[in-house]
Design a protein around this motif. Structure first.
Motif, PDB file in Angstrom:
ATOM      1  N   PRO A  15       7.729  17.393  -3.756  1.00 46.24           N
ATOM      2  CA  PRO A  15       9.135  16.999  -3.712  1.00 46.24           C
ATOM      3  C   PRO A  15       9.978  17.775  -2.708  1.00 46.24           C
ATOM      4  CG  PRO A  15       8.677  18.299  -5.676  1.00 46.24           C
ATOM      5  CD  PRO A  15       7.357  18.016  -5.042  1.00 46.24           C
ATOM      6  N   GLU A  16       9.459  18.908  -2.217  1.00 48.13           N
ATOM      7  CA  GLU A  16      10.231  19.709  -1.260  1.00 48.13           C
ATOM      8  C   GLU A  16       9.915  19.383   0.191  1.00 48.13           C
ATOM      9  OE1 GLU A  16      11.486  23.911  -2.136  1.00 48.13           O
ATOM     10  OE2 GLU A  16       9.620  23.843  -3.285  1.00 48.13           O
ATOM     11  N   PHE A  17       8.697  18.929   0.461  1.00 54.49           N
ATOM     12  CA  PHE A  17       8.268  18.747   1.849  1.00 54.49           C
ATOM     13  C   PHE A  17       7.596  17.387   2.021  1.00 54.49           C
ATOM     14  CE2 PHE A  17       7.987  23.285   0.811  1.00 54.49           C
ATOM     15  CZ  PHE A  17       8.914  23.792   1.714  1.00 54.49           C
ATOM     16  N   PHE A  18       8.144  16.590   2.939  1.00 49.10           N
ATOM     17  CA  PHE A  18       7.499  15.319   3.285  1.00 49.10           C
ATOM     18  C   PHE A  18       6.356  15.620   4.253  1.00 49.10           C
ATOM     19  CE2 PHE A  18       7.147  11.570   6.092  1.00 49.10           C
ATOM     20  CZ  PHE A  18       6.685  10.668   5.142  1.00 49.10           C
ATOM     21  N   ILE A  19       6.687  15.977   5.484  1.00 52.87           N
ATOM     22  CA  ILE A  19       5.726  16.544   6.441  1.00 52.87           C
ATOM     23  C   ILE A  19       6.450  17.702   7.112  1.00 52.87           C
ATOM     24  CG2 ILE A  19       4.337  16.219   8.516  1.00 52.87           C
ATOM     25  CD1 ILE A  19       4.103  13.280   7.854  1.00 52.87           C
ATOM     26  N   ALA A  20       5.889  18.888   6.996  1.00 56.50           N
ATOM     27  CA  ALA A  20       6.595  20.075   7.482  1.00 56.50           C
ATOM     28  C   ALA A  20       6.834  19.998   8.991  1.00 56.50           C
ATOM     29  CB  ALA A  20       5.808  21.331   7.129  1.00 56.50           C
ATOM     30  N   HIS A  21       5.787  19.952   9.758  1.00 55.90           N
ATOM     31  CA  HIS A  21       5.814  19.899  11.227  1.00 55.90           C
ATOM     32  C   HIS A  21       4.371  20.051  11.678  1.00 55.90           C
ATOM     33  CE1 HIS A  21       5.379  24.218  10.738  1.00 55.90           C
ATOM     34  NE2 HIS A  21       6.529  24.240  10.068  1.00 55.90           N
TER      35      HIS A  21
ATOM     36  N   ALA B 154       0.863  -1.183   0.000  1.00 55.62           N
ATOM     37  CA  ALA B 154       0.000   0.000   0.000  1.00 55.62           C
ATOM     38  C   ALA B 154       0.896   1.229   0.000  1.00 55.62           C
ATOM     39  CB  ALA B 154      -0.919   0.005   1.218  1.00 55.62           C
ATOM     40  N   THR B 155       0.736   2.061  -0.994  1.00 54.41           N
ATOM     41  CA  THR B 155       1.507   3.300  -1.074  1.00 54.41           C
ATOM     42  C   THR B 155       0.595   4.460  -0.706  1.00 54.41           C
ATOM     43  OG1 THR B 155       2.915   2.395  -2.815  1.00 54.41           O
ATOM     44  CG2 THR B 155       2.885   4.789  -2.570  1.00 54.41           C
ATOM     45  N   ILE B 156       0.992   5.197   0.325  1.00 53.31           N
ATOM     46  CA  ILE B 156       0.205   6.323   0.830  1.00 53.31           C
ATOM     47  C   ILE B 156       0.954   7.603   0.491  1.00 53.31           C
ATOM     48  CG2 ILE B 156      -0.791   7.412   2.876  1.00 53.31           C
ATOM     49  CD1 ILE B 156      -0.872   4.603   4.142  1.00 53.31           C
ATOM     50  N   THR B 157       0.336   8.417  -0.341  1.00 52.02           N
ATOM     51  CA  THR B 157       0.949   9.676  -0.766  1.00 52.02           C
ATOM     52  C   THR B 157       0.314  10.821   0.004  1.00 52.02           C
ATOM     53  OG1 THR B 157       1.307   8.777  -2.982  1.00 52.02           O
ATOM     54  CG2 THR B 157       1.436  11.175  -2.723  1.00 52.02           C
ATOM     55  N   ILE B 158       1.147  11.570   0.723  1.00 55.56           N
ATOM     56  CA  ILE B 158       0.679  12.691   1.535  1.00 55.56           C
ATOM     57  C   ILE B 158       0.587  13.924   0.650  1.00 55.56           C
ATOM     58  CG2 ILE B 158       1.211  14.143   3.536  1.00 55.56           C
ATOM     59  CD1 ILE B 158       2.849  11.679   4.584  1.00 55.56           C
ATOM     60  N   ASP B 159      -0.573  14.574   0.690  1.00 55.73           N
ATOM     61  CA  ASP B 159      -0.802  15.723  -0.189  1.00 55.73           C
ATOM     62  C   ASP B 159      -1.651  16.751   0.562  1.00 55.73           C
ATOM     63  OD1 ASP B 159      -1.029  17.458  -2.273  1.00 55.73           O
ATOM     64  OD2 ASP B 159      -2.106  16.109  -3.619  1.00 55.73           O
ATOM     65  N   ASN B 160      -0.996  17.543   1.378  1.00 55.29           N
ATOM     66  CA  ASN B 160      -1.675  18.536   2.220  1.00 55.29           C
ATOM     67  C   ASN B 160      -1.025  19.902   1.970  1.00 55.29           C
ATOM     68  OD1 ASN B 160      -3.408  19.613   4.150  1.00 55.29           O
ATOM     69  ND2 ASN B 160      -2.091  19.063   5.872  1.00 55.29           N
ATOM     70  N   ALA B 161      -1.367  20.493   0.840  1.00 57.64           N
ATOM     71  CA  ALA B 161      -0.759  21.766   0.433  1.00 57.64           C
ATOM     72  C   ALA B 161      -1.036  22.859   1.467  1.00 57.64           C
ATOM     73  CB  ALA B 161      -1.321  22.178  -0.928  1.00 57.64           C
ATOM     74  N   PRO B 162      -0.137  23.861   1.591  1.00 54.80           N
ATOM     75  CA  PRO B 162       0.992  24.097   0.683  1.00 54.80           C
ATOM     76  C   PRO B 162       2.285  23.371   1.057  1.00 54.80           C
ATOM     77  CG  PRO B 162       0.747  25.950   2.177  1.00 54.80           C
ATOM     78  CD  PRO B 162      -0.388  25.021   2.480  1.00 54.80           C
ATOM     79  N   VAL B 163       2.436  22.935   2.323  1.00 57.41           N
ATOM     80  CA  VAL B 163       3.731  22.359   2.711  1.00 57.41           C
ATOM     81  C   VAL B 163       3.577  21.060   3.501  1.00 57.41           C
ATOM     82  CG1 VAL B 163       4.989  24.552   2.647  1.00 57.41           C
ATOM     83  CG2 VAL B 163       3.855  23.860   4.772  1.00 57.41           C
TER      84      VAL B 163
ATOM     85  N   GLY C 227      12.647  15.477   0.246  1.00 58.84           N
ATOM     86  CA  GLY C 227      12.168  16.723   0.823  1.00 58.84           C
ATOM     87  C   GLY C 227      12.400  16.752   2.313  1.00 58.84           C
ATOM     88  N   MET C 228      11.837  17.735   2.967  1.00 53.75           N
ATOM     89  CA  MET C 228      12.132  17.986   4.376  1.00 53.75           C
ATOM     90  C   MET C 228      11.049  17.461   5.310  1.00 53.75           C
ATOM     91  SD  MET C 228      13.788  21.820   4.112  1.00 53.75           S
ATOM     92  CE  MET C 228      12.763  22.409   2.763  1.00 53.75           C
ATOM     93  N   ALA C 229      11.488  16.992   6.460  1.00 59.31           N
ATOM     94  CA  ALA C 229      10.586  16.570   7.536  1.00 59.31           C
ATOM     95  C   ALA C 229      11.094  17.198   8.821  1.00 59.31           C
ATOM     96  CB  ALA C 229      10.552  15.052   7.660  1.00 59.31           C
ATOM     97  N   ARG C 230      10.267  18.024   9.431  1.00 60.04           N
ATOM     98  CA  ARG C 230      10.669  18.710  10.653  1.00 60.04           C
ATOM     99  C   ARG C 230       9.672  18.397  11.779  1.00 60.04           C
ATOM    100  NH1 ARG C 230      11.701  23.202   6.782  1.00 60.04           N
ATOM    101  NH2 ARG C 230      13.891  23.882   6.969  1.00 60.04           N
ATOM    102  N   GLY C 231      10.121  18.613  13.011  1.00 62.57           N
ATOM    103  CA  GLY C 231       9.224  18.508  14.160  1.00 62.57           C
ATOM    104  C   GLY C 231       8.451  17.207  14.156  1.00 62.57           C
ATOM    105  N   GLY C 232       7.111  17.321  14.187  1.00 62.35           N
ATOM    106  CA  GLY C 232       6.268  16.135  14.168  1.00 62.35           C
ATOM    107  C   GLY C 232       6.441  15.296  12.933  1.00 62.35           C
ATOM    108  N   GLY C 233       6.837  15.908  11.823  1.00 64.73           N
ATOM    109  CA  GLY C 233       7.125  15.141  10.618  1.00 64.73           C
ATOM    110  C   GLY C 233       8.352  14.270  10.780  1.00 64.73           C
ATOM    111  N   ALA C 234       9.381  14.803  11.429  1.00 64.13           N
ATOM    112  CA  ALA C 234      10.590  14.032  11.698  1.00 64.13           C
ATOM    113  C   ALA C 234      10.310  12.925  12.712  1.00 64.13           C
ATOM    114  CB  ALA C 234      11.700  14.948  12.202  1.00 64.13           C
ATOM    115  N   GLU C 235       9.419  13.194  13.664  1.00 69.50           N
ATOM    116  CA  GLU C 235       9.026  12.151  14.622  1.00 69.50           C
ATOM    117  C   GLU C 235       8.290  11.018  13.918  1.00 69.50           C
ATOM    118  OE1 GLU C 235       8.571  14.610  18.805  1.00 69.50           O
ATOM    119  OE2 GLU C 235       7.088  14.967  17.228  1.00 69.50           O
TER     120      GLU C 235
END
Length: 277
Positions: A61-67, A18-27, A113-121
């Motif tokens: 491509p720039e942001f995985f999960i911002a935070h 199962a591939t889950i693509t995160i798409d919650n614009a803008p970041v 892309g980048m993962a910060r804060g809760g995204g990095a967790e």
């Protein structure tokens, strides 16, 4: 799951993956709707014996999960529903990471892309993470907002790397490149950007094709981690700082200075360090 409608995610299933693509614009900020949808899709897959591997990727491509959504400072009850579902002793952010960590399938983050804060967790809670060498980055930037991590980072990082490196990440507040993250043990490995998709596709399908019971046996055999005492210490530290004036000033100042916009998030650490406290 076919009847479920997701607005922040796209879900595709093929050959046990199962591939889950995160798409919650803008970041791809980690807000309540995104957390709720990820939890829903994980729950829907729990008893799906045909799905053996779950791969998370980003549409951006720039942001995985911002935070975690900084604007929630003005919505103190936004997480009430998630808090009600959290196991005793865990705050909603810790429960979110543990929900992923306890998933019966193998969970893989494909980090470009980048993962910060809760995204990095979230990245640290997954079973495996593979990152694009040039474009991926990780940051526990909470200290720059006057707080410490509250969603599991202190525990997840301490189990993956030395105390000194974990403190460097948490207190240094820098964006860590993928190669350093690999060397520290934060992620499995880095790959050239053009090879990331192919590597993760091959690995996930190889795992999905293993004989019945092998995945469950391997995950069960891994040494269990009881992080409850650590989660309580983390939560107490986070709440204690969140209640101080500096945190509110920095979070509101960060939003005013461009946090959660594409331009601001590209250099978030610089934006937060520029604030006057």
């Amino acid at each position: 799951m076919a009847d479920q409608k997701f607005t922040k995610l796209r879900v595709e299933k093929s050959q046990g993956v199962a591939t889950i693509t995160i798409d919650n614009a803008p970041v791809n900020v980690l807000d309540v709707p995104l957390m709720s949808e990820i939890r829903q899709v994980l729950l829907s897959l729990r008893d799906d014996y045909k799905t053996r591997v779950i791969v998370f990727q980003s549409a951006d491509p720039e942001f995985f999960i911002a935070h975690v959504d900084m604007a929630l400072i003005d919505e103190p009850h936004a997480f009430d529903e998630l808090a009600r579902d959290a196991p005793e002793g865990l705050n909603p952010f810790q429960a979110f990471g543990e929900f992923l960590r306890e998933q019966p399938q193998v969970t893989i983050v494909k980090l470009a892309g980048m993962a910060r804060g809760g995204g990095a967790e979230f990245v640290a809670a997954a079973d495996m993470t593979f990152a694009a060498m040039d474009s991926a980055g990780l940051s526990q930037c909470e200290a720059l907002m006057g707080i410490t991590p509250g969603g599991g980072a202190t525990q997840y990082l301490s189990s993956r790397m030395t105390r000194g490196r974990a403190l460097e990440i948490i207190l240094g507040g820098d964006l860590i490149d993928a190669s350093t993250a690999e060397r520290y043990g934060w992620i499995n490995r880095t790959l050239p950007d053009g090879e990331l998709d192919g590597f993760v596709d091959r690995l996930s399908r190889n795992i999905a094709n293993l004989p019945q019971g092998v995945i469950a046996a391997a995950k069960k055999a891994m040494p269990p981690q009881d992080l409850r005492d650590g989660f309580k210490r983390e939560h107490d530290a986070w709440v204690g700082l969140f209640q101080l004036p500096a945190a509110e000033k920095l979070i509101r100042g960060g939003l005013a200075a461009g946090a959660q916009t594409r331009a601001g998030e590209r250099n978030l650490e610089t934006v937060l360090r520029s604030l006057d406290i």
